[in-house]
Design an enzyme around this catalytic site. Structure first.
Site, PDB file in Angstrom:
ATOM      1  CB  CYS A 182     -42.523  21.286  41.809  1.00  0.00           C
ATOM      2  SG  CYS A 182     -41.146  21.770  40.621  1.00  0.00           S
TER       3      CYS A 182
HETATM    4  C1  BEZ Z   1     -42.214  19.125  37.386  1.00  0.00           C
HETATM    5  O1  BEZ Z   1     -42.147  19.492  38.321  1.00  0.00           O
HETATM    6  O2  BEZ Z   1     -43.243  18.243  37.147  1.00  0.00           O
HETATM    7  C2  BEZ Z   1     -41.735  19.478  36.083  1.00  0.00           C
HETATM    8  C3  BEZ Z   1     -41.167  20.712  36.009  1.00  0.00           C
HETATM    9  C4  BEZ Z   1     -40.761  21.395  34.914  1.00  0.00           C
HETATM   10  C5  BEZ Z   1     -40.459  20.364  33.661  1.00  0.00           C
HETATM   11  C6  BEZ Z   1     -40.823  19.288  33.853  1.00  0.00           C
HETATM   12  C7  BEZ Z   1     -41.304  18.581  34.996  1.00  0.00           C
END
Ligand code: BEZ
Length: 212
Positions: free
Chosen positions: A45
């Site tokens: 994100c």
């Molecule tokens: C991420 O944004 O890296 C992420 C968020 C939730 C689960 C796995 C990865």
């Protein structure tokens, strides 16, 4: 029932990093891309939000606003923004909705219970200036999205609204486009596509991109 292409995008009022958003009013007469994130302070994100901030001038050129969502609250987003700016080397320049109560996540069916009961997947909604849903994409949490593809899709939607054409596989700005099979009158074809066209099959006719 889930949201479908052609539906009116659900309206909502929700807090964001840029204050209260009344969604339809916020869109105004522009297009919008609404995209969800599973959670704050997560690696994928963080990279996505930085990328969208860098691409914001490209969305602006297309008369298209961008707005993110994550299921944490705005106070948490504000702390996270510092990390995004430092690690991605960009100033955040668009709002991120705080959706701790999952109001918008549920309205837009962004929670897929067999993936996670509580976190949103990576949903993207392209909404036009009439507030209609024009495109939806869903990725799992572990796969970051390609926002160049989202810009390309906005280009296609806006072009195909303006001209009676469709865009072929892997189309990008400046490439030939497909003439709608419904247009068969030679006079209309000449008027609409003065640059001519190549007929590979009666249903597959390519013409230079109109308006270029
Ligand atoms: C991420 O944004 O890296 C992420 C968020 C939730 C689960 C796995 C990865």
């Amino acid at each position: 029932m889930g949201l479908h292409i052609g539906d009116t995008a659900p309206d909502f009022t929700q807090e964001s990093t840029e204050g209260t958003i009344h969604f339809h009013q916020w869109i105004g007469d522009k297009w919008a891309v609404l995209f969800s994130h599973p959670k704050d302070f997560t690696p994928v994100c963080t990279t996505e939000l930085g990328r969208v901030a860098k691409l914001k001038p490209e969305f602006d050129k297309r008369n298209c606003k961008v707005i993110g969502l994550s299921v944490d609250d705005v106070a948490s987003h504000r702390r996270w923004v510092g990390d995004i700016e430092e690690t991605q080397g960009v100033r955040m320049n668009f709002p991120v909705l705080g959706d701790a109560d999952r109001k918008v996540s549920h309205l837009y069916d962004m929670i897929h219970p067999n993936a996670s009961d509580t976190l949103t997947v990576r949903s993207v909604y392209v909404i036009d200036s009439n507030k209609k849903v024009r495109l939806m994409i869903t990725y799992p949490a572990s796969t970051g999205r390609n926002f160049d593809e989202i810009l390309r899709a906005v280009d296609s939607l806006q072009l195909t609204d303006r001209y009676t054409v469709a865009t072929p596989v892997d189309w990008k700005q400046g490439d030939d486009v497909i003439i709608a099979p419904s247009i068969t009158d030679p006079k209309v074809l000449k008027e609409k596509f003065p640059k001519g066209y190549r007929e590979l099959r009666p249903y597959l006719r390519l013409t230079p991109q109109p308006g270029k």
